[in-house]
Design a protein around this motif. Structure first.
Motif, PDB file in Angstrom:
ATOM      1  N   VAL A 188       0.848  -1.185   0.000  1.00  0.00           N
ATOM      2  CA  VAL A 188       0.000   0.000   0.000  1.00  0.00           C
ATOM      3  C   VAL A 188       0.888   1.242   0.000  1.00  0.00           C
ATOM      4  CG1 VAL A 188      -1.971  -1.101   1.129  1.00  0.00           C
ATOM      5  CG2 VAL A 188      -0.183  -0.075   2.535  1.00  0.00           C
ATOM      6  N   THR A 189       0.298   2.372  -0.308  1.00  0.00           N
ATOM      7  CA  THR A 189       1.066   3.622  -0.355  1.00  0.00           C
ATOM      8  C   THR A 189       1.206   4.210   1.047  1.00  0.00           C
ATOM      9  OG1 THR A 189      -0.896   4.999  -0.649  1.00  0.00           O
ATOM     10  CG2 THR A 189       0.157   4.136  -2.668  1.00  0.00           C
ATOM     11  N   ASP A 190       2.173   5.112   1.187  1.00  0.00           N
ATOM     12  CA  ASP A 190       2.328   5.836   2.450  1.00  0.00           C
ATOM     13  C   ASP A 190       1.058   6.607   2.786  1.00  0.00           C
ATOM     14  OD1 ASP A 190       4.898   4.868   2.588  1.00  0.00           O
ATOM     15  OD2 ASP A 190       5.884   6.808   2.307  1.00  0.00           O
ATOM     16  N   GLU A 191       0.434   7.204   1.766  1.00  0.00           N
ATOM     17  CA  GLU A 191      -0.804   7.965   1.982  1.00  0.00           C
ATOM     18  C   GLU A 191      -1.899   7.068   2.535  1.00  0.00           C
ATOM     19  OE1 GLU A 191       1.915  10.019  -0.425  1.00  0.00           O
ATOM     20  OE2 GLU A 191       1.002   8.094  -0.933  1.00  0.00           O
ATOM     21  N   TYR A 192      -1.966   5.845   2.031  1.00  0.00           N
ATOM     22  CA  TYR A 192      -2.974   4.902   2.530  1.00  0.00           C
ATOM     23  C   TYR A 192      -2.714   4.592   4.008  1.00  0.00           C
ATOM     24  CZ  TYR A 192      -5.871   0.783   3.098  1.00  0.00           C
ATOM     25  OH  TYR A 192      -6.810  -0.103   3.559  1.00  0.00           O
ATOM     26  N   VAL A 193      -1.462   4.310   4.366  1.00  0.00           N
ATOM     27  CA  VAL A 193      -1.118   4.014   5.761  1.00  0.00           C
ATOM     28  C   VAL A 193      -1.440   5.219   6.640  1.00  0.00           C
ATOM     29  CG1 VAL A 193       0.742   3.397   7.361  1.00  0.00           C
ATOM     30  CG2 VAL A 193       0.685   2.377   5.081  1.00  0.00           C
ATOM     31  N   LEU A 194      -1.105   6.389   6.156  1.00  0.00           N
ATOM     32  CA  LEU A 194      -1.355   7.626   6.904  1.00  0.00           C
ATOM     33  C   LEU A 194      -2.852   7.830   7.161  1.00  0.00           C
ATOM     34  CD1 LEU A 194       0.225  10.124   8.002  1.00  0.00           C
ATOM     35  CD2 LEU A 194      -0.180  11.184   5.793  1.00  0.00           C
ATOM     36  N   ASN A 195      -3.651   7.696   6.113  1.00  0.00           N
ATOM     37  CA  ASN A 195      -5.093   7.954   6.226  1.00  0.00           C
ATOM     38  C   ASN A 195      -5.877   6.800   6.837  1.00  0.00           C
ATOM     39  OD1 ASN A 195      -4.854  10.505   5.008  1.00  0.00           O
ATOM     40  ND2 ASN A 195      -4.944   9.595   2.978  1.00  0.00           N
ATOM     41  N   GLU A 196      -5.549   5.572   6.420  1.00  0.00           N
ATOM     42  CA  GLU A 196      -6.379   4.418   6.800  1.00  0.00           C
ATOM     43  C   GLU A 196      -5.887   3.664   8.031  1.00  0.00           C
ATOM     44  OE1 GLU A 196      -9.345   3.797   5.416  1.00  0.00           O
ATOM     45  OE2 GLU A 196      -8.991   5.602   4.231  1.00  0.00           O
ATOM     46  N   PHE A 197      -4.705   4.015   8.526  1.00  0.00           N
ATOM     47  CA  PHE A 197      -4.242   3.371   9.758  1.00  0.00           C
ATOM     48  C   PHE A 197      -3.833   4.409  10.793  1.00  0.00           C
ATOM     49  CE2 PHE A 197      -1.336   1.192  12.627  1.00  0.00           C
ATOM     50  CZ  PHE A 197      -2.102   0.097  12.973  1.00  0.00           C
ATOM     51  N   LEU A 198      -2.833   5.206  10.474  1.00  0.00           N
ATOM     52  CA  LEU A 198      -2.303   6.163  11.454  1.00  0.00           C
ATOM     53  C   LEU A 198      -3.411   7.080  11.980  1.00  0.00           C
ATOM     54  CD1 LEU A 198       1.113   7.813  11.321  1.00  0.00           C
ATOM     55  CD2 LEU A 198      -0.834   9.264  11.751  1.00  0.00           C
ATOM     56  N   GLN A 199      -4.126   7.764  11.092  1.00  0.00           N
ATOM     57  CA  GLN A 199      -5.157   8.702  11.532  1.00  0.00           C
ATOM     58  C   GLN A 199      -6.422   7.992  12.020  1.00  0.00           C
ATOM     59  OE1 GLN A 199      -5.550  11.452   8.247  1.00  0.00           O
ATOM     60  NE2 GLN A 199      -3.617  12.451   8.714  1.00  0.00           N
ATOM     61  N   LYS A 200      -6.811   6.963  11.321  1.00  0.00           N
ATOM     62  CA  LYS A 200      -8.061   6.262  11.651  1.00  0.00           C
ATOM     63  C   LYS A 200      -7.988   5.552  13.007  1.00  0.00           C
ATOM     64  CE  LYS A 200     -11.369   3.485   9.056  1.00  0.00           C
ATOM     65  NZ  LYS A 200     -11.541   2.711   7.827  1.00  0.00           N
ATOM     66  N   PHE A 201      -6.810   5.004  13.330  1.00  0.00           N
ATOM     67  CA  PHE A 201      -6.675   4.229  14.568  1.00  0.00           C
ATOM     68  C   PHE A 201      -5.731   4.889  15.575  1.00  0.00           C
ATOM     69  CE2 PHE A 201      -7.958   1.266  11.233  1.00  0.00           C
ATOM     70  CZ  PHE A 201      -9.142   0.795  11.799  1.00  0.00           C
ATOM     71  N   HIS A 202      -5.414   6.174  15.359  1.00  0.00           N
ATOM     72  CA  HIS A 202      -4.595   6.958  16.291  1.00  0.00           C
ATOM     73  C   HIS A 202      -3.246   6.293  16.572  1.00  0.00           C
ATOM     74  CE1 HIS A 202      -8.207   9.317  16.762  1.00  0.00           C
ATOM     75  NE2 HIS A 202      -8.859   8.218  17.044  1.00  0.00           N
ATOM     76  N   ALA A 203      -2.607   5.851  15.507  1.00  0.00           N
ATOM     77  CA  ALA A 203      -1.290   5.194  15.601  1.00  0.00           C
ATOM     78  C   ALA A 203      -0.213   6.248  15.386  1.00  0.00           C
ATOM     79  CB  ALA A 203      -1.191   4.079  14.568  1.00  0.00           C
ATOM     80  N   TYR A 204      -0.029   7.126  16.371  1.00  0.00           N
ATOM     81  CA  TYR A 204       0.897   8.249  16.219  1.00  0.00           C
ATOM     82  C   TYR A 204       2.281   7.893  16.739  1.00  0.00           C
ATOM     83  CZ  TYR A 204      -3.378  10.649  15.045  1.00  0.00           C
ATOM     84  OH  TYR A 204      -4.563  11.009  14.443  1.00  0.00           O
ATOM     85  N   TYR A 205       2.917   6.965  16.041  1.00  0.00           N
ATOM     86  CA  TYR A 205       4.294   6.590  16.311  1.00  0.00           C
ATOM     87  C   TYR A 205       4.971   6.373  14.957  1.00  0.00           C
ATOM     88  CZ  TYR A 205       1.622   2.191  16.294  1.00  0.00           C
ATOM     89  OH  TYR A 205       0.731   1.182  15.986  1.00  0.00           O
ATOM     90  N   PHE A 206       6.241   6.066  14.972  1.00  0.00           N
ATOM     91  CA  PHE A 206       7.027   5.956  13.743  1.00  0.00           C
ATOM     92  C   PHE A 206       6.607   4.696  12.976  1.00  0.00           C
ATOM     93  CE2 PHE A 206      10.605   5.173  11.009  1.00  0.00           C
ATOM     94  CZ  PHE A 206      11.156   6.418  10.743  1.00  0.00           C
ATOM     95  N   ILE A 207       6.051   4.888  11.781  1.00  0.00           N
ATOM     96  CA  ILE A 207       5.629   3.761  10.930  1.00  0.00           C
ATOM     97  C   ILE A 207       6.315   3.890   9.586  1.00  0.00           C
ATOM     98  CG2 ILE A 207       3.711   2.656   9.724  1.00  0.00           C
ATOM     99  CD1 ILE A 207       1.882   3.605  12.006  1.00  0.00           C
TER     100      ILE A 207
END
Length: 198
Positions: free
Chosen positions: A106-125
């Motif tokens: 998947v793209t970085d944008e997908y990880v950013l939008n669909e995981f980091l922001q959606k599930f509050h994963a605010y750490y280094f990914i």
């Protein structure tokens, strides 16, 4: 007809098994003091260093490092992300969490939008599959993990050395990984022990 069947079986054996064996055969171990430059999905950079048979963060070697091998599609990964973020924030002076996406493209944008922001994963990914796959292979070799990994799969290192943890399934202390969704209370107990050791 018999020769044709033999030829088909030989071709299947050659091409069917060759890719996996070839990827394992071409795996390049990280050498001592080798540096691995990582970039997370929001553009931050961090460098790992091969040290003491494991990994440490360059210029932050004294911090305890947790490497979380996960997938954005994985329900336990999604569920534990906010708790891991909270723990990271509360212990930022002595603990760093690095997430490695695995088993997906998947793209970085997908990880950013669909995981980091959606599930509050605010750490280094980091989402660089070439580097992530190499790191994952090195980790399972380092800890001599002989099975296929499932997600999430975590290891904890201090001064570049893999630490002993509590098995998620049995609750017994004595493994070098967390396999599956973790109980944060047990993780906190393990980490408290690790912080106390020299």
């Amino acid at each position: 007809m018999k020769n044709l069947v033999v030829l088909i079986i030989a071709l299947f054996a050659f091409f069917g098994c060759g890719e996996e064996e070839n990827s394992r055969a071409t795996f390049k171990e990280f050498s001592p003091n080798e540096e691995i430059a990582l970039k997370d999905v929001s553009g931050k950079e961090l460098t790992l260093v091969r040290k003491n048979g494991g990994f440490a963060i360059k210029n932050d070697e004294n911090k305890v490092l947790m490497i979380d091998i996960f997938g954005t599609f994985c329900p336990p990964c999604q569920k534990e992300a906010p708790e891991l973020t909270k723990y990271q924030v509360e212990n930022k002076d002595k603990f760093t969490l690095i997430g490695l996406t695995h088993f997906e493209n998947v793209t970085d944008e997908y990880v950013l939008n669909e995981f980091l922001q959606k599930f509050h994963a605010y750490y280094f990914i980091t989402n660089n599959q070439k580097i992530n796959d190499r790191l994952v292979e090195q980790i399972v070799r380092d800890i001599e993990y002989k099975h296929e990994i499932s997600l999430p799969f975590k290891v904890v290192l201090k001064n570049g050395e893999y630490q002993i943890l509590t098995d998620v399934d049995s609750g017994k202390y004595g493994v070098k990984y967390y396999l599956g969704g973790i109980k944060v209370t047990k993780m906190k107990e393990d980490l408290a022990k690790i912080y106390e050791t020299k």
